[in-house]
Motif scaffolding. Structure first.
Motif, short mmCIF file in Angstrom:
data_model
loop_
_atom_site.label_atom_id
_atom_site.label_comp_id
_atom_site.label_asym_id
_atom_site.label_seq_id
_atom_site.Cartn_x
_atom_site.Cartn_y
_atom_site.Cartn_z
N PHE A 50 0.80 -1.22 0.00
CA PHE A 50 0.00 0.00 0.00
C PHE A 50 0.84 1.28 0.00
O PHE A 50 0.29 2.38 0.00
N LYS A 51 2.18 1.10 0.05
CA LYS A 51 3.10 2.24 0.03
C LYS A 51 2.85 3.20 1.21
O LYS A 51 2.72 4.41 1.05
N VAL A 52 2.74 2.60 2.39
CA VAL A 52 2.57 3.37 3.63
C VAL A 52 3.53 2.80 4.67
O VAL A 52 4.20 1.78 4.43
N SER A 53 3.57 3.40 5.83
CA SER A 53 4.46 2.92 6.89
C SER A 53 3.87 1.69 7.58
O SER A 53 2.66 1.47 7.54
N GLN A 54 4.75 0.92 8.23
CA GLN A 54 4.27 -0.23 8.99
C GLN A 54 3.37 0.21 10.14
O GLN A 54 2.42 -0.49 10.50
N GLY A 55 3.66 1.39 10.72
CA GLY A 55 2.83 1.88 11.81
C GLY A 55 1.40 2.13 11.37
O GLY A 55 0.45 1.86 12.11
N THR A 56 1.23 2.64 10.15
CA THR A 56 -0.12 2.87 9.62
C THR A 56 -0.86 1.55 9.43
O THR A 56 -2.03 1.41 9.79
N VAL A 57 -0.14 0.56 8.89
CA VAL A 57 -0.75 -0.77 8.71
C VAL A 57 -1.10 -1.37 10.06
O VAL A 57 -2.18 -1.94 10.25
N ARG A 58 -0.19 -1.22 11.02
CA ARG A 58 -0.42 -1.81 12.35
C ARG A 58 -1.68 -1.22 12.99
O ARG A 58 -2.48 -1.94 13.60
N LYS A 59 -1.87 0.08 12.85
CA LYS A 59 -3.04 0.73 13.44
C LYS A 59 -4.33 0.23 12.79
O LYS A 59 -5.34 -0.02 13.47
N ALA A 60 -4.30 0.02 11.47
CA ALA A 60 -5.47 -0.52 10.77
C ALA A 60 -5.77 -1.94 11.24
O ALA A 60 -6.94 -2.30 11.50
N ILE A 61 -4.72 -2.75 11.38
CA ILE A 61 -4.90 -4.14 11.82
C ILE A 61 -5.39 -4.18 13.26
O ILE A 61 -6.25 -5.01 13.61
N ASP A 62 -4.88 -3.27 14.10
CA ASP A 62 -5.33 -3.23 15.50
C ASP A 62 -6.84 -3.03 15.58
O ASP A 62 -7.53 -3.67 16.38
N GLU A 63 -7.36 -2.13 14.76
CA GLU A 63 -8.81 -1.88 14.78
C GLU A 63 -9.58 -3.10 14.31
O GLU A 63 -10.62 -3.45 14.87
N LEU A 64 -9.10 -3.77 13.27
CA LEU A 64 -9.78 -4.97 12.76
C LEU A 64 -9.71 -6.10 13.77
O LEU A 64 -10.64 -6.92 13.85
N ALA A 65 -8.63 -6.16 14.55
CA ALA A 65 -8.54 -7.17 15.60
C ALA A 65 -9.52 -6.86 16.73
O ALA A 65 -10.17 -7.76 17.27
N THR A 66 -9.64 -5.58 17.07
CA THR A 66 -10.61 -5.18 18.10
C THR A 66 -12.04 -5.52 17.67
O THR A 66 -12.88 -5.89 18.50
N GLU A 67 -12.30 -5.42 16.37
CA GLU A 67 -13.64 -5.72 15.83
C GLU A 67 -13.83 -7.21 15.53
O GLU A 67 -14.83 -7.60 14.97
N ASN A 68 -12.84 -8.03 15.92
CA ASN A 68 -12.91 -9.48 15.74
C ASN A 68 -12.94 -9.92 14.28
O ASN A 68 -13.43 -11.01 13.97
N LEU A 69 -12.43 -9.10 13.39
CA LEU A 69 -12.31 -9.52 11.99
C LEU A 69 -10.97 -10.19 11.75
O LEU A 69 -10.84 -11.04 10.86
N LEU A 70 -9.97 -9.81 12.54
CA LEU A 70 -8.66 -10.44 12.48
C LEU A 70 -8.26 -10.91 13.87
O LEU A 70 -8.74 -10.39 14.88
N ILE A 71 -7.40 -11.91 13.92
CA ILE A 71 -6.91 -12.45 15.19
C ILE A 71 -5.38 -12.43 15.16
O ILE A 71 -4.76 -12.98 14.25
N ARG A 72 -4.78 -11.79 16.15
CA ARG A 72 -3.32 -11.81 16.27
C ARG A 72 -2.91 -13.03 17.09
O ARG A 72 -3.49 -13.27 18.16
N ARG A 73 -1.90 -13.76 16.62
CA ARG A 73 -1.38 -14.90 17.38
C ARG A 73 0.11 -14.67 17.61
O ARG A 73 0.87 -14.58 16.65
N GLN A 74 0.47 -14.58 18.87
CA GLN A 74 1.84 -14.26 19.24
C GLN A 74 2.83 -15.21 18.58
O GLN A 74 2.74 -16.43 18.71
N GLY A 75 3.79 -14.65 17.85
CA GLY A 75 4.83 -15.45 17.23
C GLY A 75 4.41 -16.16 15.96
O GLY A 75 5.24 -16.82 15.32
#
Length: 248
Positions: A50-75
Motif C-alpha cells: 500500500f506504500k505506507v508505513s508499517q505503523g499505519t498498517v499496524r493501526k489498521a490491523i489493530d482496529e480490525l482485531a478489536t472488531e474481531n475480523l482479524l486475530i493476532r497470534r503471538q509469534g
C-alpha cells in the motif's frame, strides 16, 4: 434578470490514512482474497503493497482485531477470524449463568423451512417483495434445561441448500457453517431488548409457566458492506441466567 445562485461544491471528506488502509483490508476480506482462518501478509508486506508505513498498517490491523475480523497470534502472525474461534463464536450471545460457570449451551433444532418472507422480515433483511427466506426455530439448553427459544430468518438466495438435515449433521457453531458452507460471515449486529410475558407456545417450549417473565432479544446481523443477513428473535429465560454486556 438576477444571476442564478452558484451550485455549492460538495465538501471533500477526510479519512485518516490508517482508516483508508483498513478499508482496503476489509475489501480483501470481503472479496475472499484471504479466507477465514488464513494468515494475512505481514505488516511489512502490506506496508510495501500500500506504500505506507508499517505503523499505519499496524493501526489498521489493530482496529480490525478489536472488531474481531482479524486475530493476532503471538509469534505466528495475523489471521482472518473465524466463528470457530472460541472468543468469536459466541460474541453476539450475551447470556451468562448466574453461578459464574462456563455457560456452554446445547442446541436442539425444532424446524427449518423455506417460505416467502413476511413483510417485516423482508424489510429487515432488505429483500424484495416475494423473495424467499429460510426460517429456523431452535432451543438452546443448559444442562438439559431450555433457556433460549430462537426464531432465525435468513435470506433465501445466499442460503440456498440449507436444510434441517444439513443443520442436524453439523457439529460446530452455526455461524461457522454459514461461513464455510455458504460464504456468509456475520461481522456485527444490532439488538433490541424488551421484557415480555411467555405466551402459551413459548411457555411450553421453555418449560415455564404461562406469563412468566422473559427477555425478548431481536438481533439483526450484518456481513461486509453493512448488508443484513440474519434476523434473530430470541426469548431468554433468565431465571438462572442473566444478560451481560460490556460498555466502554
Amino acid at each position: 434578470m438576477p444571476d442564478a445562485a452558484p451550485v455549492a461544491e460538495p465538501t471533500p471528506s477526510f479519512s485518516p490514512l490508517y482508516q483508508q488502509i483498513k478499508g482496503l483490508l476489509v475489501r480483501s476480506l470481503e472479496t475472499g482474497e484471504w479466507k477465514p482462518g488464513d494468515a494475512i501478509p505481514s505488516e511489512m508486506e502490506l506496508a510495501a503493497r500500500f506504500k505506507v508505513s508499517q505503523g499505519t498498517v499496524r493501526k489498521a490491523i489493530d482496529e480490525l482485531a478489536t472488531e474481531n475480523l482479524l486475530i493476532r497470534r503471538q509469534g505466528k502472525g495475523t489471521f482472518v477470524a473465524t466463528h470457530a474461534e472460541e472468543r468469536v463464536q459466541y460474541r453476539f450471545l450475551r447470556l451468562r449463568p448466574d453461578d459464574g460457570g462456563a455457560g456452554s449451551l446445547q442446541r436442539r433444532l425444532l424446524d427449518c423451512r423455506r417460505m416467502r418472507a413476511p413483510l417485516d422480515v423482508a424489510r429487515s433483511l432488505e429483500l424484495k417483495s416475494g423473495e424467499t427466506a429460510v426460517q429456523l426455530r431452535r432451543l438452546l439448553l443448559a444442562d438439559g434445561r431450555p433457556v433460549v427459544l430462537d426464531d432465525i430468518w435468513l435470506p433465501g438466495t445466499p442460503f440456498k441448500g440449507l436444510s434441517i438435515e444439513r443443520l442436524q449433521g453439523w457439529r460446530g457453531p452455526m455461524y461457522r457453517l454459514f461461513e464455510t458452507e455458504f460464504g456468509v460471515r456475520m461481522i456485527r449486529a444490532e439488538e433490541k431488548i424488551r421484557a415480555v410475558g411467555a405466551a402459551e407456545e413459548e411457555a411450553e417450549a421453555l418449560a415455564v409457566p404461562l406469563g412468566a417473565p422473559l427477555l425478548s432479544v431481536e438481533r439483526l446481523s450484518f456481513t461486509y458492506g453493512d448488508r443484513p443477513v440474519e434476523l434473530r428473535r430470541g426469548l431468554y429465560n433468565t431465571s438462572s441466567h442473566h444478560y451481560r454486556n460490556e460498555l466502554s
